[in-house]
Design a protein around this motif. Structure first.
Motif, PDB file in Angstrom:
ATOM      1  N   GLY A  46      -5.403   5.665  -9.591  1.00  0.00           N
ATOM      2  CA  GLY A  46      -5.921   5.635  -8.240  1.00  0.00           C
ATOM      3  C   GLY A  46      -5.454   4.459  -7.418  1.00  0.00           C
ATOM      4  N   LYS A  47      -4.448   3.754  -7.894  1.00  0.00           N
ATOM      5  CA  LYS A  47      -3.905   2.644  -7.126  1.00  0.00           C
ATOM      6  C   LYS A  47      -2.990   3.178  -6.041  1.00  0.00           C
ATOM      7  CE  LYS A  47      -4.007  -0.575 -11.026  1.00  0.00           C
ATOM      8  NZ  LYS A  47      -3.200  -1.455 -11.914  1.00  0.00           N
ATOM      9  N   GLY A  48      -2.963   2.494  -4.896  1.00  0.00           N
ATOM     10  CA  GLY A  48      -2.090   2.913  -3.819  1.00  0.00           C
ATOM     11  C   GLY A  48      -0.646   2.543  -4.089  1.00  0.00           C
ATOM     12  N   LEU A  49       0.249   3.120  -3.315  1.00  0.00           N
ATOM     13  CA  LEU A  49       1.662   2.793  -3.419  1.00  0.00           C
ATOM     14  C   LEU A  49       1.912   1.359  -2.976  1.00  0.00           C
ATOM     15  CD1 LEU A  49       3.185   6.005  -1.817  1.00  0.00           C
ATOM     16  CD2 LEU A  49       3.051   5.461  -4.241  1.00  0.00           C
ATOM     17  N   ASP A  50       2.940   0.741  -3.545  1.00  0.00           N
ATOM     18  CA  ASP A  50       3.369  -0.547  -3.020  1.00  0.00           C
ATOM     19  C   ASP A  50       4.291  -0.308  -1.833  1.00  0.00           C
ATOM     20  OD1 ASP A  50       5.870   0.173  -4.075  1.00  0.00           O
ATOM     21  OD2 ASP A  50       5.740  -1.230  -5.752  1.00  0.00           O
ATOM     22  N   GLN A  51       4.716  -1.399  -1.178  1.00  0.00           N
ATOM     23  CA  GLN A  51       5.481  -1.238   0.056  1.00  0.00           C
ATOM     24  C   GLN A  51       6.804  -0.526  -0.176  1.00  0.00           C
ATOM     25  OE1 GLN A  51       4.110  -2.140   3.147  1.00  0.00           O
ATOM     26  NE2 GLN A  51       5.757  -0.787   3.800  1.00  0.00           N
ATOM     27  N   LYS A  52       7.485  -0.845  -1.241  1.00  0.00           N
ATOM     28  CA  LYS A  52       8.766  -0.185  -1.505  1.00  0.00           C
ATOM     29  C   LYS A  52       8.577   1.305  -1.740  1.00  0.00           C
ATOM     30  CE  LYS A  52      11.332  -4.144  -3.366  1.00  0.00           C
ATOM     31  NZ  LYS A  52      12.052  -4.695  -4.554  1.00  0.00           N
ATOM     32  N   GLY A  53       7.518   1.665  -2.456  1.00  0.00           N
ATOM     33  CA  GLY A  53       7.263   3.079  -2.703  1.00  0.00           C
ATOM     34  C   GLY A  53       6.956   3.837  -1.429  1.00  0.00           C
ATOM     35  N   LEU A  54       6.183   3.224  -0.541  1.00  0.00           N
ATOM     36  CA  LEU A  54       5.841   3.902   0.708  1.00  0.00           C
ATOM     37  C   LEU A  54       7.037   3.941   1.655  1.00  0.00           C
ATOM     38  CD1 LEU A  54       3.410   5.305   2.021  1.00  0.00           C
ATOM     39  CD2 LEU A  54       2.925   3.161   3.206  1.00  0.00           C
ATOM     40  N   ASP A  55       7.824   2.885   1.672  1.00  0.00           N
ATOM     41  CA  ASP A  55       9.015   2.867   2.522  1.00  0.00           C
ATOM     42  C   ASP A  55       9.905   4.078   2.265  1.00  0.00           C
ATOM     43  OD1 ASP A  55       8.309   0.494   3.756  1.00  0.00           O
ATOM     44  OD2 ASP A  55       9.672  -0.762   2.580  1.00  0.00           O
ATOM     45  N   GLY A  74       6.581  -1.979   8.381  1.00  0.00           N
ATOM     46  CA  GLY A  74       7.103  -1.495   7.114  1.00  0.00           C
ATOM     47  C   GLY A  74       8.619  -1.463   7.138  1.00  0.00           C
ATOM     48  N   GLN A  75       9.204  -1.109   6.015  1.00  0.00           N
ATOM     49  CA  GLN A  75      10.663  -1.067   5.877  1.00  0.00           C
ATOM     50  C   GLN A  75      11.298  -2.379   6.353  1.00  0.00           C
ATOM     51  OE1 GLN A  75      11.767   2.699   7.850  1.00  0.00           O
ATOM     52  NE2 GLN A  75      11.939   3.585   5.808  1.00  0.00           N
ATOM     53  N   THR A 111      -2.679  -1.084   0.753  1.00  0.00           N
ATOM     54  CA  THR A 111      -1.685  -1.579  -0.198  1.00  0.00           C
ATOM     55  C   THR A 111      -0.279  -1.549   0.397  1.00  0.00           C
ATOM     56  OG1 THR A 111      -1.321   0.598  -1.219  1.00  0.00           O
ATOM     57  CG2 THR A 111      -3.100  -0.755  -2.114  1.00  0.00           C
ATOM     58  N   ALA A 112      -0.058  -0.694   1.397  1.00  0.00           N
ATOM     59  CA  ALA A 112       1.254  -0.617   2.054  1.00  0.00           C
ATOM     60  C   ALA A 112       1.103   0.184   3.338  1.00  0.00           C
ATOM     61  CB  ALA A 112       2.287   0.058   1.143  1.00  0.00           C
ATOM     62  N   GLN A 113       2.029  -0.058   4.286  1.00  0.00           N
ATOM     63  CA  GLN A 113       1.973   0.660   5.558  1.00  0.00           C
ATOM     64  C   GLN A 113       3.363   0.781   6.159  1.00  0.00           C
ATOM     65  OE1 GLN A 113       0.409  -1.237   9.274  1.00  0.00           O
ATOM     66  NE2 GLN A 113      -1.180   0.332   9.105  1.00  0.00           N
ATOM     67  N   VAL A 114       3.618   1.939   6.754  1.00  0.00           N
ATOM     68  CA  VAL A 114       4.810   2.150   7.590  1.00  0.00           C
ATOM     69  C   VAL A 114       4.335   2.846   8.855  1.00  0.00           C
ATOM     70  CG1 VAL A 114       7.079   3.224   7.812  1.00  0.00           C
ATOM     71  CG2 VAL A 114       6.315   2.420   5.578  1.00  0.00           C
ATOM     72  N   VAL A 211      -4.191  13.153   7.900  1.00  0.00           N
ATOM     73  CA  VAL A 211      -4.050  13.931   6.667  1.00  0.00           C
ATOM     74  C   VAL A 211      -4.066  12.981   5.477  1.00  0.00           C
ATOM     75  CG1 VAL A 211      -2.614  15.539   5.348  1.00  0.00           C
ATOM     76  CG2 VAL A 211      -2.641  15.660   7.860  1.00  0.00           C
ATOM     77  N   ARG A 212      -4.929  13.249   4.517  1.00  0.00           N
ATOM     78  CA  ARG A 212      -4.902  12.487   3.259  1.00  0.00           C
ATOM     79  C   ARG A 212      -4.160  13.278   2.202  1.00  0.00           C
ATOM     80  NH1 ARG A 212      -7.319  12.270  -1.653  1.00  0.00           N
ATOM     81  NH2 ARG A 212      -8.920  13.839  -1.166  1.00  0.00           N
ATOM     82  N   GLN A 213      -3.171  12.643   1.578  1.00  0.00           N
ATOM     83  CA  GLN A 213      -2.473  13.204   0.430  1.00  0.00           C
ATOM     84  C   GLN A 213      -2.607  12.195  -0.699  1.00  0.00           C
ATOM     85  OE1 GLN A 213      -0.747  16.291   0.396  1.00  0.00           O
ATOM     86  NE2 GLN A 213      -0.642  16.007  -1.812  1.00  0.00           N
ATOM     87  N   ASP A 214      -3.460  12.500  -1.668  1.00  0.00           N
ATOM     88  CA  ASP A 214      -3.798  11.542  -2.719  1.00  0.00           C
ATOM     89  C   ASP A 214      -4.282  10.237  -2.079  1.00  0.00           C
ATOM     90  OD1 ASP A 214      -3.318  13.424  -4.624  1.00  0.00           O
ATOM     91  OD2 ASP A 214      -1.530  12.497  -5.447  1.00  0.00           O
ATOM     92  N   SER A 215      -3.636   9.116  -2.377  1.00  0.00           N
ATOM     93  CA  SER A 215      -4.122   7.834  -1.874  1.00  0.00           C
ATOM     94  C   SER A 215      -3.418   7.385  -0.598  1.00  0.00           C
ATOM     95  CB  SER A 215      -3.957   6.751  -2.944  1.00  0.00           C
ATOM     96  OG  SER A 215      -2.593   6.552  -3.248  1.00  0.00           O
ATOM     97  N   THR A 216      -2.569   8.226  -0.044  1.00  0.00           N
ATOM     98  CA  THR A 216      -1.863   7.895   1.196  1.00  0.00           C
ATOM     99  C   THR A 216      -2.398   8.740   2.341  1.00  0.00           C
ATOM    100  OG1 THR A 216       0.143   7.206   0.038  1.00  0.00           O
ATOM    101  CG2 THR A 216       0.392   7.843   2.344  1.00  0.00           C
ATOM    102  N   ILE A 217      -2.616   8.096   3.478  1.00  0.00           N
ATOM    103  CA  ILE A 217      -3.071   8.801   4.677  1.00  0.00           C
ATOM    104  C   ILE A 217      -1.958   8.771   5.715  1.00  0.00           C
ATOM    105  CG2 ILE A 217      -4.680   8.709   6.622  1.00  0.00           C
ATOM    106  CD1 ILE A 217      -6.834   7.868   4.670  1.00  0.00           C
ATOM    107  N   ALA A 218      -1.600   9.946   6.210  1.00  0.00           N
ATOM    108  CA  ALA A 218      -0.620  10.088   7.288  1.00  0.00           C
ATOM    109  C   ALA A 218      -1.380  10.371   8.578  1.00  0.00           C
ATOM    110  CB  ALA A 218       0.356  11.222   6.989  1.00  0.00           C
TER     111      ALA A 218
END
Length: 244
Positions: A46-55, A74-75, A111-114, A211-218
């Protein structure tokens, strides 16, 4: 004027509810291939993505032909965690989740944002969206949606604005009207609001899809001072495809 990122119902998935479509934007519907809850790259813990993963999940111009993509945070561009202080000082207090969503955020640390501004290359006024990807722990991501769902019906006539002591105090929102939407991710919410600016500035209709997809919200957002704003479906589909 179209670049809101950085200045700034019914739901589906886990819950279902009613809400009238508002005049400021049409009812959203899923594409012919709805996004399903699937293996979004959040960890099993249940941990969020890190910045590189979200980028890696952010849109590029290859993903959305005919649009320019400008990355705001981000990026490699800094992510501002201090903006949470502004969101948490919004009045009235029950509407803080609505204000934050209209700024592509929430009341919870991330945990990360773009965040990106995506604008059509063929229509000066036209097809555009601000898109925010924000990763949290899974528990916080679910709480973000729960808080927003609870806040929307309380803020139909509210004037939402940060305290004068905080950055962005001149930018507010007037009212929130949930819109019916289904078929996206694990949970979906949509609403319309009006952006209002102090000192005689314009009032601009805004439409938002979360929209929530797992631990990331768009969060997808479009605003338009001339005609009812709409979020281009091809932008929604391209981003949710990368998240699925």
């Amino acid at each position: 004027m179209l670049a809101l990122t950085g200045a700034c119902g019914a739901d589906s998935g886990d819950d279902a509810g009613g809400g009238k479509p508002a005049a400021a934007g049409p009812t959203l519907s899923a594409s012919s291939t709805p996004q399903q809850a699937s293996g979004s790259p959040a960890s099993a813990a249940g941990k969020g993505l890190d910045q590189k993963g979200l980028d890696r999940l952010a849109l590029t111009e290859h993903d959305v032909p005919g649009y320019t993509v400008n990355t705001v945070t981000g990026q490699g561009s800094p992510v501002d965690h201090d903006v949470l202080t502004t969101y948490r000082a919004v009045t009235p207090a029950p509407c803080r989740p609505v204000y934050a969503a209209a700024q592509l955020g929430s009341l919870h640390d991330l945990t990360a944002q773009v965040s990106q501004d995506i604008v059509s290359t063929s229509d000066d006024l036209g097809q555009h969206a601000s898109v925010g990807l924000t990763s949290y722990t899974l528990a916080d991501a679910r709480t973000v949606m729960t808080e927003l769902r609870a806040a929307l019906p309380k803020c139909v006539t509210a004037e939402m604005r940060p305290s004068a002591a905080h950055p962005g105090a001149g930018l507010g929102y007037s009212g929130s009207q949930s819109r019916s939407v289904s078929g996206y991710g694990d949970e979906t919410l949509a609403f319309d609001t009006t952006q209002v600016v102090d000192s005689g500035g314009p009032s601009i209709p805004v439409t938002v899809l979360v929209v929530r997809q797992d631990s990331t919200i768009a969060t997808f957002l479009s605003l338009n001072p001339i005609q009812p704003p709409t979020i281009p479906q091809d932008i929604i589909d391209a981003q949710l495809k990368k998240l699925a």
